[in-house]
Motif scaffolding. Structure first.
Motif, PDB file in Angstrom:
ATOM      1  N   CYS A 195       0.832  -1.208   0.000  1.00 47.96           N
ATOM      2  CA  CYS A 195       0.000   0.000   0.000  1.00 47.96           C
ATOM      3  C   CYS A 195       0.862   1.251   0.000  1.00 47.96           C
ATOM      4  CB  CYS A 195      -0.920   0.011   1.220  1.00 47.96           C
ATOM      5  SG  CYS A 195      -2.240  -1.210   1.194  1.00 47.96           S
ATOM      6  N   ALA A 201      -3.961   3.607  -4.499  1.00 51.13           N
ATOM      7  CA  ALA A 201      -4.407   4.352  -3.320  1.00 51.13           C
ATOM      8  C   ALA A 201      -5.839   4.006  -2.918  1.00 51.13           C
ATOM      9  CB  ALA A 201      -4.271   5.856  -3.574  1.00 51.13           C
ATOM     10  N   GLU A 202      -6.740   3.900  -3.898  1.00 52.48           N
ATOM     11  CA  GLU A 202      -8.142   3.620  -3.566  1.00 52.48           C
ATOM     12  C   GLU A 202      -8.294   2.231  -2.946  1.00 52.48           C
ATOM     13  OE1 GLU A 202     -12.567   3.507  -5.701  1.00 52.48           O
ATOM     14  OE2 GLU A 202     -10.798   4.164  -6.831  1.00 52.48           O
ATOM     15  N   GLU A 205      -6.929   2.261   0.572  1.00 48.93           N
ATOM     16  CA  GLU A 205      -7.872   2.883   1.510  1.00 48.93           C
ATOM     17  C   GLU A 205      -8.907   1.875   1.998  1.00 48.93           C
ATOM     18  OE1 GLU A 205     -11.110   6.610   1.604  1.00 48.93           O
ATOM     19  OE2 GLU A 205      -9.790   6.299  -0.131  1.00 48.93           O
ATOM     20  N   GLN A 206      -9.316   0.961   1.135  1.00 50.93           N
ATOM     21  CA  GLN A 206     -10.287  -0.061   1.525  1.00 50.93           C
ATOM     22  C   GLN A 206      -9.630  -1.230   2.248  1.00 50.93           C
ATOM     23  OE1 GLN A 206     -13.432   0.500   1.288  1.00 50.93           O
ATOM     24  NE2 GLN A 206     -13.264   2.338   0.019  1.00 50.93           N
ATOM     25  N   ARG A 261      -6.857  -1.180   4.350  1.00 47.71           N
ATOM     26  CA  ARG A 261      -6.368  -0.911   5.713  1.00 47.71           C
ATOM     27  C   ARG A 261      -7.405  -1.221   6.792  1.00 47.71           C
ATOM     28  NH1 ARG A 261      -3.425   3.330   2.903  1.00 47.71           N
ATOM     29  NH2 ARG A 261      -1.166   2.979   3.192  1.00 47.71           N
TER      30      ARG A 261
END
Length: 403
Positions: free
Chosen positions: A275, A282-283, A286-287, A289
């Motif tokens: 990541c 990035a998107e 974000e999901q 993590r």
């Protein structure tokens, strides 16, 4: 829910029977039916004469309880994660021939079985490049994914559903030829654990089938006259309930899910590194993590399943020396998927088998102490997290019928 009251997840540790799973897109066949076919037994349950609690699995109760109480929160996060390209796009050889079952198989001619590759521009360059660069041939590896080509398939476009394809012959081969023969459910050996894990994957697929039947009813699509499974309640009772043909199916489902949860936990640092480096966009990061922060991934009671597997794998030199047999069998689990004649079932079957293979690779490694997560490939990590979603959803499905 019909005539019978279903037990809670904790009470599913009661009862037992000799099991032979076959399949719908893979279906469960009764022991008597399997015996009538002369199938070689690959035991992953106790004998039918035993009705006592499975005492060696008492330490799984805490993990089952944790999953029952926390799975829904994790499922919602995984449901968002699977929408990301990193976890939904797979290059799969849909033309590979079946090498294990010479007789003619029953093909699926329904449109629901068919899948088509996405347009080339829909596959991010980083995924295509990484898959190409990482693909290699390891002679004693845990799994061999198909050589990547220009053809990628989208698991969101072609989701799991009920196709009515009967893959019974494939599942018979898996349980009677690939699983380990001569090990009882309660045996203190990693080979018995391996059989449980494969059975748990089968239970997960059974849950998906049950949901697919219910969705057919909800949408009003109906069923063809020759489709044998049309009642989700009946199918749950038969396939997954403790009074059905596979009384330990749910326990195996939890066991396999626990293995995947712990494997994801051990891959956490590697995934976060990807990541941070941008290997995972990035998107998607974000999901991802929030999924990696789930308490279930670090719950000590959930880790008991992998701890049992570890202890069995390293208990003596004979056990450690035989681990190559597990690696060989996970490779065969992937190859037997080429015998699945429903393309949608083949796609999801390969992903599920690779996800389980990756979990075992991380948890066991070459000598029982775990594998090097820095060497795990993109497609293996994606399959692990996608399979984690599949197990989480299967628990959600089963809980609805148990309530």
């Amino acid at each position: 829910m019909g005539r019978m009251m279903f037990m809670s997840g904790l009470s599913l540790l009661m009862a037992s029977i000799a099991v032979h799973e076959t399949a719908n897109a893979f279906v469960v066949v009764s022991p008597s039916a399997a015996a009538s076919r002369g199938a070689r037994r690959c035991d992953f349950s106790l004998s039918a004469s035993s009705s006592s609690s499975v005492s060696s699995n008492n330490d799984l109760l805490g993990g089952i309880e944790a999953i029952d109480s926390q799975n829904h929160a994790l499922f919602e996060k995984l449901d968002k994660l699977r929408e990301q390209s990193f976890f939904r796009l797979y290059s799969v050889d849909m033309l590979a021939s079946c090498e294990y079952i010479p007789q003619e198989l029953t093909e699926c001619y329904s449109e629901t079985c068919e899948i088509y590759p996405v347009d080339e521009e829909e596959v991010p360059d980083n995924i295509r490049v990484v898959d190409h660069d990482e693909h290699d041939f390891e002679i004693d590896g845990w799994g061999r994914w198909d050589m990547p080509t220009e053809d990628y398939y989208d698991t969101q476009e072609f989701k799991e559903d009920y196709t009515a394809y009967n893959g019974a012959e494939v599942w018979n081969f898996i349980h009677n030829r690939i699983c380990f023969d001569g090990y009882e459910y309660d045996d203190d050996h990693w080979k018995a654990d391996f059989n449980k894990a494969v059975s748990g994957l089968h239970s997960m697929i059974s849950a998906q089938i049950i949901l697919g039947i219910q969705e057919r009813i909800d949408t009003g699509d109906g069923f063809a006259e020759d489709e044998p499974w049309t009642d989700p309640v009946v199918e749950f009772e038969r396939r997954l309930s403790p009074t059905g043909e596979t009384p330990l199916a749910m326990e195996n489902l939890y066991f396999s899910y626990m293995l995947c949860l712990t494997a994801a936990s051990r891959a956490r640092d590697r995934l976060l590194e990807d990541c941070n480096s941008g290997k995972i966009e990035a998107e998607a990061a974000e999901q991802l993590r929030p999924v990696l922060d789930s308490p279930l991934l670090v719950d000590p009671s959930v880790e008991n399943a992998s701890r049992k597997l570890h202890d069995h794998a390293v208990k003596d030199s004979d056990s450690m020396g035989a681990l190559w047999e597990a690696r060989m069998r996970t490779r065969e689990l992937l190859r037997i998927m080429n015998c699945v004649q429903c393309n949608k079932c083949r796609l999801h079957g390969k992903i599920g088998m690779m996800g389980l293979s990756t979990a075992l690779q991380i948890l066991v490694g070459s000598a029982g102490e775990g594998g090097d997560v820095t060497r795990v490939h993109r497609v293996e990590l994606a399959a692990l997290m996608t399979t984690l979603y599949k197990f989480s959803r299967a628990i959600e499905i089963c809980q609805k019928y148990l309530d």
